[in-house]
Write an enzyme that holds these catalytic residues in place. Structure first.
Site, PDB file in Angstrom:
ATOM      1  N   SER A 139     -18.149 -26.244 -46.806  1.00 18.77           N
ATOM      2  CA  SER A 139     -18.426 -24.733 -47.249  1.00 18.77           C
ATOM      3  C   SER A 139     -18.183 -24.677 -48.926  1.00 18.77           C
ATOM      4  O   SER A 139     -17.278 -25.668 -49.475  1.00 18.77           O
ATOM      5  CB  SER A 139     -17.601 -23.635 -46.531  1.00 18.77           C
ATOM      6  OG  SER A 139     -17.600 -22.497 -47.345  1.00 18.77           O
ATOM      7  N   TYR A 152     -10.206 -20.826 -42.258  1.00 15.48           N
ATOM      8  CA  TYR A 152     -11.567 -21.260 -42.442  1.00 15.48           C
ATOM      9  C   TYR A 152     -11.747 -22.469 -43.618  1.00 15.48           C
ATOM     10  O   TYR A 152     -12.110 -23.682 -43.334  1.00 15.48           O
ATOM     11  CB  TYR A 152     -12.439 -20.379 -42.664  1.00 15.48           C
ATOM     12  CG  TYR A 152     -13.811 -20.518 -42.907  1.00 15.48           C
ATOM     13  CD1 TYR A 152     -14.824 -20.888 -41.789  1.00 15.48           C
ATOM     14  CD2 TYR A 152     -14.516 -20.727 -44.243  1.00 15.48           C
ATOM     15  CE1 TYR A 152     -16.231 -21.108 -42.144  1.00 15.48           C
ATOM     16  CE2 TYR A 152     -15.600 -20.799 -44.382  1.00 15.48           C
ATOM     17  CZ  TYR A 152     -16.560 -21.130 -43.264  1.00 15.48           C
ATOM     18  OH  TYR A 152     -18.084 -21.589 -43.317  1.00 15.48           O
ATOM     19  N   LYS A 156     -12.494 -26.460 -43.559  1.00 14.41           N
ATOM     20  CA  LYS A 156     -13.572 -27.000 -44.304  1.00 14.41           C
ATOM     21  C   LYS A 156     -13.101 -27.911 -45.595  1.00 14.41           C
ATOM     22  O   LYS A 156     -13.657 -28.911 -45.917  1.00 14.41           O
ATOM     23  CB  LYS A 156     -14.231 -25.805 -45.003  1.00 14.41           C
ATOM     24  CG  LYS A 156     -15.019 -24.834 -44.013  1.00 14.41           C
ATOM     25  CD  LYS A 156     -16.134 -25.767 -43.222  1.00 14.41           C
ATOM     26  CE  LYS A 156     -16.930 -24.822 -42.246  1.00 14.41           C
ATOM     27  NZ  LYS A 156     -18.023 -25.527 -41.739  1.00 14.41           N
TER      28      LYS A 156
HETATM   29  P1  NAD Z   1     -24.414 -19.443 -37.483  1.00 14.67           P
HETATM   30  O1  NAD Z   1     -23.299 -18.713 -36.964  1.00 14.67           O
HETATM   31  O2  NAD Z   1     -25.700 -18.651 -37.904  1.00 14.67           O
HETATM   32  O3  NAD Z   1     -24.506 -20.565 -36.774  1.00 14.67           O
HETATM   33  C1  NAD Z   1     -23.505 -21.242 -36.078  1.00 14.67           C
HETATM   34  C2  NAD Z   1     -23.865 -22.079 -34.873  1.00 14.67           C
HETATM   35  O4  NAD Z   1     -23.014 -22.944 -34.441  1.00 14.67           O
HETATM   36  C3  NAD Z   1     -24.445 -20.988 -33.938  1.00 14.67           C
HETATM   37  O5  NAD Z   1     -25.449 -21.057 -33.277  1.00 14.67           O
HETATM   38  C4  NAD Z   1     -23.045 -21.193 -33.043  1.00 14.67           C
HETATM   39  O6  NAD Z   1     -23.474 -20.810 -31.538  1.00 14.67           O
HETATM   40  C5  NAD Z   1     -22.776 -22.614 -33.127  1.00 14.67           C
HETATM   41  N1  NAD Z   1     -21.302 -22.896 -32.404  1.00 14.67           N
HETATM   42  C6  NAD Z   1     -20.234 -22.238 -32.749  1.00 14.67           C
HETATM   43  N2  NAD Z   1     -19.213 -22.702 -32.048  1.00 14.67           N
HETATM   44  C7  NAD Z   1     -19.671 -23.745 -31.408  1.00 14.67           C
HETATM   45  C8  NAD Z   1     -19.295 -24.714 -30.668  1.00 14.67           C
HETATM   46  N3  NAD Z   1     -17.988 -24.801 -30.250  1.00 14.67           N
HETATM   47  N4  NAD Z   1     -20.005 -25.882 -30.169  1.00 14.67           N
HETATM   48  C9  NAD Z   1     -21.311 -25.842 -30.377  1.00 14.67           C
HETATM   49  N5  NAD Z   1     -22.009 -24.940 -31.280  1.00 14.67           N
HETATM   50  C10 NAD Z   1     -21.147 -23.961 -31.814  1.00 14.67           C
HETATM   51  O7  NAD Z   1     -23.768 -19.937 -39.161  1.00 14.67           O
HETATM   52  P2  NAD Z   1     -24.595 -20.688 -40.049  1.00 14.67           P
HETATM   53  O8  NAD Z   1     -24.490 -19.798 -41.342  1.00 14.67           O
HETATM   54  O9  NAD Z   1     -26.086 -21.120 -39.805  1.00 14.67           O
HETATM   55  O10 NAD Z   1     -23.451 -21.738 -40.577  1.00 14.67           O
HETATM   56  C11 NAD Z   1     -23.934 -23.344 -40.310  1.00 14.67           C
HETATM   57  C12 NAD Z   1     -23.137 -24.001 -40.887  1.00 14.67           C
HETATM   58  O11 NAD Z   1     -22.924 -23.726 -42.570  1.00 14.67           O
HETATM   59  C13 NAD Z   1     -21.585 -23.743 -40.698  1.00 14.67           C
HETATM   60  O12 NAD Z   1     -20.675 -25.076 -40.799  1.00 14.67           O
HETATM   61  C14 NAD Z   1     -20.999 -22.921 -41.611  1.00 14.67           C
HETATM   62  O13 NAD Z   1     -19.552 -22.977 -41.608  1.00 14.67           O
HETATM   63  C15 NAD Z   1     -21.596 -23.335 -43.065  1.00 14.67           C
HETATM   64  N6  NAD Z   1     -21.628 -22.286 -44.025  1.00 14.67           N
HETATM   65  C16 NAD Z   1     -22.283 -21.292 -43.994  1.00 14.67           C
HETATM   66  C17 NAD Z   1     -22.221 -20.413 -45.034  1.00 14.67           C
HETATM   67  C18 NAD Z   1     -23.174 -19.108 -44.974  1.00 14.67           C
HETATM   68  O14 NAD Z   1     -22.963 -18.325 -45.891  1.00 14.67           O
HETATM   69  N7  NAD Z   1     -23.974 -18.733 -43.980  1.00 14.67           N
HETATM   70  C19 NAD Z   1     -21.562 -20.669 -45.932  1.00 14.67           C
HETATM   71  C20 NAD Z   1     -20.799 -22.128 -46.100  1.00 14.67           C
HETATM   72  C21 NAD Z   1     -20.989 -22.743 -45.048  1.00 14.67           C
END
Ligand code: NAD
Length: 253
Positions: A139, A152, A156
């Site tokens: 992230s 968090y 990360k």
């Molecule tokens: P999201 O919440 O839409 O998707 C995350 C998925 O992970 C969900 O489907 C959830 O069910 C699954 N998950 C959670 N805990 C779990 C577990 N214990 N075992 C298996 N699956 C599990 O989030 P996103 O925005 O698609 O994020 C995806 C990645 O990108 C993450 O690593 C997040 O930290 C990173 N990220 C996202 C953003 C953003 O702005 N959306 C920014 C920086 C980093």
């Protein structure tokens, strides 16, 4: 030329929705066979069904070692395993002083220990395949301190550090390990923002899941064959420095 993933088998965690679902869709479109793994069964099965024979869903909790064995076995049922995307994560924020220890523990278990277990779980299959690519979804909060992101961000930053050590240990086996650092991306994780404007990013907007997926596809493909131990920001420039520029005074010539 878009990345070519023909013949590759990929395991994407957290693939039921958001960025993970976008990766699974793009990987399949680029020729890969994909195992979509998530704790969300209904949503995950729906995405896998949409992708047809090239995709499978497996219920998988990244914090559970036995669950990892089942996910790797689902990939091996396609014949091999070339790519792991450690994408699954949870997102909660709190000032450090107010953080609940149980919530901190969950952040570290899912977002850091989960990918650690994942790397261990896939290495034998990747060695057998003659190499592979592991992409760790960190992230912007793994590149910078951000208010409220003590737990968090610690997870990360840890994942970014784990990436470097894994790249060193696994490079001799032809297994590349890189971290990706999205800024604000339009998914359920950022829905609370209620806007796509992003004044703190030079590009002025939040990103789309597909814009992250394209970078991950590049890292998964042989186009990035000399890239390992790297950290790549996909954040509209948000981590590049301070925004906005200070207002110029009329007296500034
Ligand atoms: P999201 O919440 O839409 O998707 C995350 C998925 O992970 C969900 O489907 C959830 O069910 C699954 N998950 C959670 N805990 C779990 C577990 N214990 N075992 C298996 N699956 C599990 O989030 P996103 O925005 O698609 O994020 C995806 C990645 O990108 C993450 O690593 C997040 O930290 C990173 N990220 C996202 C953003 C953003 O702005 N959306 C920014 C920086 C980093």
């Amino acid at each position: 030329m878009p990345a070519d993933l023909t013949g590759k088998v990929a395991l994407v965690t957290g693939a039921a929705r958001g960025i993970g679902a976008a990766q699974a869709r793009l990987f399949a479109a680029l020729g890969a066979r994909v195992v979509l793994a998530d704790v969300l069964e209904e949503e995950g099965r729906l995405v896998a069904r949409e992708l047809g024979d090239t995709a499978r869903f497996v219920r998988h909790d990244v914090t559970d070692e036995a669950s990892w064995r089942a996910a790797v076995a689902a990939a091996e049922a396609f014949g091999r395993l070339d790519v792991l995307v450690n994408n699954a994560a949870i997102y909660t924020t709190s000032p450090i002083e107010d953080e609940d220890p149980a919530r901190l523990d969950a952040l570290l278990r899912v977002n850091l220990a989960g990918p650690f277990l994942g790397i261990r779980a896939v290495v034998p299959a990747m060695r057998a395949a003659g190499g592979g690519s592991i992409v760790n979804m960190s992230s912007q909060a793994g590149l910078q301190g951000i208010w409220g992101h003590g737990g968090y961000g610690a997870a990360k930053w840890g994942l970014r550090g784990l990436t470097k050590t894994a790249a060193i240990e696994l490079g001799p086996d032809g297994i590349r390990v890189n971290s990706v650092h999205p800024g604000a991306i339009a998914t359920g994780m950022t829905a609370h923002l209620g806007t796509t404007a992003h004044p703190a990013a030079p590009l002025g907007r939040v990103g789309e899941p597909e814009e992250v997926a394209r970078l991950v596809a590049f890292l998964a493909s042989d186009d990035s064959s000399y890239l390992t131990g790297a950290e790549l920001a996909v954040d509209g420039g948000a981590s590049a420095g301070r925004m906005p520029a200070p207002k110029r005074k009329d007296t500034d010539a």
